[in-house]
Design an enzyme around this catalytic site. Structure first.
Site, PDB file in Angstrom:
ATOM      1  CE1 TYR A 156     -31.154  81.626 -87.719  1.00 57.57           C
ATOM      2  CE2 TYR A 156     -30.439  83.918 -87.999  1.00 57.57           C
ATOM      3  CZ  TYR A 156     -31.114  83.068 -87.547  1.00 57.57           C
ATOM      4  OH  TYR A 156     -32.189  83.119 -86.245  1.00 57.57           O
ATOM      5  CG  ASP A 251     -32.000  87.036 -95.542  1.00 61.77           C
ATOM      6  OD1 ASP A 251     -31.770  88.331 -95.298  1.00 61.77           O
ATOM      7  OD2 ASP A 251     -32.277  85.938 -94.871  1.00 61.77           O
ATOM      8  CE  LYS A 279     -28.126  90.621 -88.554  1.00 68.34           C
ATOM      9  NZ  LYS A 279     -28.144  89.215 -88.982  1.00 68.34           N
TER      10      LYS A 279
HETATM   11  C1  LIG Z   1     -29.246  88.202 -88.961  1.00 66.53           C
HETATM   12  C2  LIG Z   1     -30.140  87.597 -90.118  1.00 66.53           C
HETATM   13  C3  LIG Z   1     -31.245  87.313 -90.350  1.00 66.53           C
HETATM   14  C4  LIG Z   1     -32.304  87.382 -88.970  1.00 66.53           C
HETATM   15  O1  LIG Z   1     -32.331  88.755 -88.575  1.00 66.53           O
HETATM   16  P1  LIG Z   1     -32.781  88.979 -86.907  1.00 66.53           P
HETATM   17  O2  LIG Z   1     -32.812  90.265 -86.904  1.00 66.53           O
HETATM   18  O3  LIG Z   1     -31.822  88.357 -86.106  1.00 66.53           O
HETATM   19  O4  LIG Z   1     -34.108  88.334 -87.079  1.00 66.53           O
HETATM   20  C5  LIG Z   1     -31.870  86.860 -91.241  1.00 66.53           C
HETATM   21  N1  LIG Z   1     -31.091  86.664 -92.375  1.00 66.53           N
HETATM   22  C6  LIG Z   1     -29.765  87.136 -92.478  1.00 66.53           C
HETATM   23  C7  LIG Z   1     -28.844  86.878 -93.669  1.00 66.53           C
HETATM   24  C8  LIG Z   1     -29.147  87.500 -91.206  1.00 66.53           C
HETATM   25  O5  LIG Z   1     -27.716  87.815 -91.209  1.00 66.53           O
END
Ligand SMILES: *Cc1c(COP(=O)(O)O)cnc(C)c1O
Length: 432
Positions: A156, A251, A279
């Site tokens: 994701y 990511d 995060k």
């Molecule tokens: C949480 C997450 C996202 C999205 O981040 P948001 O701040 O919720 O938009 C993208 N990539 C990864 C790997 C994530 O865990």
């Protein structure tokens, strides 16, 4: 029956106020929540409304106390209301909440990120992980002059249109194959492949290599539950992209400053071309970032022709929290040693027949006896059994992510006593 006799269960567990709030919320907010997985749809029941947090614990509006293994879905590596982060926020509040003009602290946060991740030579701050991945793939396309993006099933990368193809977690949990509202033409620019298979990537590059701008990957997957990369997998992705003139985007929104100070790229010693963050770097406030090679990032506006902007990007409060977080982590490297040891101890609670995947302080108990290496194998989990386990844990004051396909997080605030209580609760809950 078992629940009523257990010394670990508050009796009776009262959720009256949460239930009332959730009824009201559902009238005003779609599904009663501002992000789908919070609604408990995949585990049954309704979510407690949270009144406050302190360290490793959260308290709901009915006065129930929980040991928190969600940690706001990853950001709270130091737990709730860490004094260093509160102090940073206090200072920022005294100055002003937003200027839309450059500030010294933004430069400091950029420096802290580049210092922790040598592959990141320049970085741009945004407001969420979604914004970061959206911008990173635009930059990859602008830089390479190519359109196709390779992603992996179950990974994701936020709710970016073209990346909501075979996306994990929320989407998998709700059983929505993709999502409505994304033009087919956007999906046609995405190639979704199984995670952990270099063969699949080889084949895709043999067929379309000259048209592929980038691979975007969670170097350790968190969003189909925790799934580590196989030995040699990330090296394989690095080699294939380099040979094809495509970019490798890590990511690290979840893994950055989580699985090591320098993220998965430090832990597995791989140098991606671009990295996305979120995060942890916001210390609990909304921050995202994307960065990487100087020659690539120099193409971002206003230095170059690839446009990206944000009214609240580099917001002083968010930057202050993030900077306090990164500075604390930098000066307390022992945190990662403790997290590793405590998470390992916690994971020993899993009985035979449950597959535990863990990297550092992120982990998932999959209700299957088979190894979980990709989305297909993750889906073999018995989600009904997970739901029973989840609810039994909640009754015992343990707050886990309400989905089989999410990673749980330990924070530095979790004590040995928290771990002991959690292990004891899990032993009971597994029998539920
Ligand atoms: C949480 C997450 C996202 C999205 O981040 P948001 O701040 O919720 O938009 C993208 N990539 C990864 C790997 C994530 O865990």
């Amino acid at each position: 029956m078992l629940a009523a006799r257990s010394p670990l269960v508050r009796n009776p567990v009262n959720h009256t106020k949460s239930e009332q709030l959730f009824q009201r919320a559902q009238q005003l907010i779609p599904g009663g929540v501002n992000s789908p997985v919070r609604a408990f749809r995949s585990v049954g029941g309704n979510p407690p409304f949270i009144a406050r947090g302190e360290g490793s614990h959260i308290y709901d509006v009915d006065g129930n106390e929980y040991i928190d293994y969600v940690g706001s879905w990853g950001p709270l590596l130091l737990g709730h209301r860490h004094p260093s982060i509160l102090a940073g926020l206090d200072k920022a509040l005294a100055i002003g909440t937003s200027f839309g003009a450059p500030t010294e602290q933004e430069v400091e946060l950029a420096a802290a990120i580049c210092d922790a991740m040598p592959s990141v030579e320049m970085v741009r701050l945004v407001n969420s992980g979604t914004e970061a991945t959206m911008a990173a793939i635009r930059v990859a396309r602008g830089f390479t002059g190519r359109d196709l993006i390779v992603k992996f099933e179950g990974c994701y990368h936020g709710h970016v249109d073209s990346l909501l193809v075979k996306a994990g977690s929320g989407v998998a949990t709700l059983g929505i194959a993709d999502t409505q509202g994304v033009p087919a033409a956007f999906c046609d620019t995405t190639i979704a492949l199984p995670y952990n298979s270099i063969d699949a990537v080889d084949q895709a590059f043999r067929a379309h290599g000259s048209r592929i701008a980038a691979i975007i990957v969670e170097p350790v997957v968190g969003n189909m539950g925790c799934v580590p990369p196989r030995a040699g997998y990330l090296e394989g992705l690095r080699g294939i992209t380099a040979r094809a003139g495509a970019l490798l985007i890590f990511d690290e929104v979840m893994t950055g400053f989580r699985v090591a100070f320098g993220g998965a790229q430090q832990r597995f010693a791989i140098r991606p071309d671009l990295t996305t963050l979120g995060k942890v770097i916001g210390g609990g406030l909304p921050v995202g970032a994307y960065g990487g090679r100087r020659d690539i990032m120099s193409r971002v506006a206003p230095a170059g022709p690839i446009y990206q902007a944000g009214t609240l990007s580099g917001n002083p409060l968010a930057v202050a929290a993030g900077l306090a977080m990164l500075r604390f982590l930098k000066t307390h490297p022992e945190i990662y040693v403790h997290l590793e040891a405590r998470a390992a101890e916690l994971c020993q609670a899993a009985p035979a027949g449950v597959t535990v995947n863990r990297v550092g302080s992120m982990f998932t108990f999959f209700f299957t006896d088979r190894p979980v290496i990709d989305y297909e194998s993750a889906k073999l989990s018995d989600t009904a059994r997970f739901g029973r386990y989840f609810r039994a844990m909640l009754d015992r004051g343990i707050y886990l992510p309400p989905s089989q396909f999410e990673a749980a997080f330990l924070s530095a605030a979790h004590s040995d006593e928290d771990i002991r209580k959690t292990v004891a609760a899990a032993r009971e809950a597994f029998r539920a």
